[in-house]
Design an enzyme around this catalytic site. Structure first.
Site, PDB file in Angstrom:
ATOM      1  N   ASN A  43       0.862  -1.164   0.006  1.00 48.86           N
ATOM      2  CA  ASN A  43       0.066   0.156   0.069  1.00 48.86           C
ATOM      3  C   ASN A  43       0.820   1.124   0.069  1.00 48.86           C
ATOM      4  O   ASN A  43       1.734   1.434   0.590  1.00 48.86           O
ATOM      5  CB  ASN A  43      -0.919  -0.102   1.040  1.00 48.86           C
ATOM      6  CG  ASN A  43      -0.312  -0.257   2.512  1.00 48.86           C
ATOM      7  OD1 ASN A  43       0.473  -1.075   2.643  1.00 48.86           O
ATOM      8  ND2 ASN A  43      -1.077   0.121   3.479  1.00 48.86           N
ATOM      9  N   GLU A  45       0.296   5.192   0.925  1.00 51.65           N
ATOM     10  CA  GLU A  45      -0.774   6.323   1.273  1.00 51.65           C
ATOM     11  C   GLU A  45      -0.058   7.586   0.931  1.00 51.65           C
ATOM     12  O   GLU A  45       1.076   7.865   0.307  1.00 51.65           O
ATOM     13  CB  GLU A  45      -0.621   6.123   2.694  1.00 51.65           C
ATOM     14  CG  GLU A  45      -1.313   4.596   3.156  1.00 51.65           C
ATOM     15  CD  GLU A  45      -1.531   4.662   4.603  1.00 51.65           C
ATOM     16  OE1 GLU A  45      -0.984   5.579   5.446  1.00 51.65           O
ATOM     17  OE2 GLU A  45      -1.923   3.436   5.134  1.00 51.65           O
ATOM     18  N   CYS A  54      -4.342   0.720  -2.434  1.00 54.27           N
ATOM     19  CA  CYS A  54      -3.849  -0.438  -1.689  1.00 54.27           C
ATOM     20  C   CYS A  54      -3.074  -1.506  -2.639  1.00 54.27           C
ATOM     21  O   CYS A  54      -2.611  -1.449  -3.503  1.00 54.27           O
ATOM     22  CB  CYS A  54      -5.145  -1.209  -1.883  1.00 54.27           C
ATOM     23  SG  CYS A  54      -6.536  -0.616  -0.690  1.00 54.27           S
ATOM     24  N   GLU A  56      -3.253  -4.576  -3.300  1.00 58.82           N
ATOM     25  CA  GLU A  56      -3.573  -5.400  -4.436  1.00 58.82           C
ATOM     26  C   GLU A  56      -3.574  -4.709  -5.647  1.00 58.82           C
ATOM     27  O   GLU A  56      -3.343  -5.430  -6.578  1.00 58.82           O
ATOM     28  CB  GLU A  56      -4.955  -5.813  -4.083  1.00 58.82           C
ATOM     29  CG  GLU A  56      -5.098  -6.722  -2.885  1.00 58.82           C
ATOM     30  CD  GLU A  56      -5.411  -5.760  -1.495  1.00 58.82           C
ATOM     31  OE1 GLU A  56      -4.783  -4.833  -1.411  1.00 58.82           O
ATOM     32  OE2 GLU A  56      -6.221  -6.391  -0.586  1.00 58.82           O
ATOM     33  N   CYS A  87     -10.282  -4.460  -0.079  1.00 57.29           N
ATOM     34  CA  CYS A  87     -11.523  -3.805   0.172  1.00 57.29           C
ATOM     35  C   CYS A  87     -12.325  -3.873  -1.264  1.00 57.29           C
ATOM     36  O   CYS A  87     -12.002  -4.253  -2.191  1.00 57.29           O
ATOM     37  CB  CYS A  87     -10.951  -2.261   0.246  1.00 57.29           C
ATOM     38  SG  CYS A  87     -10.267  -1.755  -1.466  1.00 57.29           S
ATOM     39  N   CYS A  90     -10.690  -2.993  -4.502  1.00 57.95           N
ATOM     40  CA  CYS A  90      -9.834  -3.901  -4.981  1.00 57.95           C
ATOM     41  C   CYS A  90     -10.623  -4.986  -5.507  1.00 57.95           C
ATOM     42  O   CYS A  90     -10.000  -5.825  -6.519  1.00 57.95           O
ATOM     43  CB  CYS A  90      -8.809  -4.460  -3.913  1.00 57.95           C
ATOM     44  SG  CYS A  90      -7.521  -3.087  -3.592  1.00 57.95           S
TER      45      CYS A  90
HETATM   46  N1  THU Z   1      -5.242  -1.595   2.570  1.00 58.84           N
HETATM   47  C1  THU Z   1      -4.764  -2.372   1.479  1.00 58.84           C
HETATM   48  O1  THU Z   1      -3.593  -1.934   0.889  1.00 58.84           O
HETATM   49  N2  THU Z   1      -5.192  -3.334   1.193  1.00 58.84           N
HETATM   50  C2  THU Z   1      -6.439  -3.902   1.677  1.00 58.84           C
HETATM   51  O2  THU Z   1      -6.765  -5.126   1.658  1.00 58.84           O
HETATM   52  C3  THU Z   1      -7.136  -3.157   2.725  1.00 58.84           C
HETATM   53  C4  THU Z   1      -6.614  -1.795   3.070  1.00 58.84           C
HETATM   54  C5  THU Z   1      -4.403  -0.415   2.873  1.00 58.84           C
HETATM   55  C6  THU Z   1      -5.277   1.070   2.604  1.00 58.84           C
HETATM   56  C7  THU Z   1      -4.409   2.067   3.492  1.00 58.84           C
HETATM   57  O3  THU Z   1      -3.318   2.348   3.332  1.00 58.84           O
HETATM   58  C8  THU Z   1      -4.402   0.911   4.850  1.00 58.84           C
HETATM   59  O4  THU Z   1      -4.515  -0.229   4.206  1.00 58.84           O
HETATM   60  C9  THU Z   1      -5.454   1.161   5.777  1.00 58.84           C
HETATM   61  O5  THU Z   1      -6.854   1.073   5.247  1.00 58.84           O
END
Ligand code: THU
Length: 130
Positions: A43, A45, A54, A56, A87, A90
């Site tokens: 991920n 941010e 994310c 994925e 999520c 994704c």
């Molecule tokens: N996140 C992912 O990278 N993948 C997921 O399946 C769930 C959420 C990340 C997004 C954000 O950077 C952090 O997790 C919190 O939501």
């Protein structure tokens, strides 16, 4: 030994690169082609929060941008007792590029669960609706 061990190991390793300074929630993902090639993502941010991508989607977009179009499994690794499913955004992207693949959820302590995309995303909108 599971057929997904290498995929989980790759997702665990790339998770260390997560840029998760706002949530401190590090995620690693790894995507496998039918030929056994693995593409990874973490991920990434952003201070605006909403521009976060994310793990994925990073993995999928890396692979697609390298010309890959067929995938047979994806793994998602977090450091949580409760395993982390993809999520909603994704799930749409995984469905678009991977279809009904196994989604391997794992944590850092050997806990794993494998679900299929048709369980996680049972009634998708896709090109068959257009
Ligand atoms: N996140 C992912 O990278 N993948 C997921 O399946 C769930 C959420 C990340 C997004 C954000 O950077 C952090 O997790 C919190 O939501």
């Amino acid at each position: 030994m599971s057929e997904y061990n290498a995929l989980i190991a790759a997702a665990t390793k790339v998770r260390e690169n997560a840029h998760a300074k706002f949530s401190n929630f590090k995620v690693g993902a790894a995507l496998r082609t039918p030929g056994g090639k693995i593409y990874t993502g973490c991920n990434v941010e952003n201070a605006t929060y909403g521009l976060t991508v994310c793990a994925e989607r990073v993995a999928i977009f890396k692979a697609v941008s390298e010309g890959e179009r067929r995938f047979d499994a994806i793994a998602v690794v977090t450091d949580t007792d409760k395993l982390t499913p993809p999520c909603g955004a994704c799930r749409q992207i995984i469905w678009e590029f991977c279809g009904d693949v196994p989604v391997v959820l794992a944590n850092l302590h050997g806990k794993t669960e494998t679900l299929r995309m048709n369980q996680l995303f049972p009634k998708p909108f896709d090109s068959s609706n257009l």
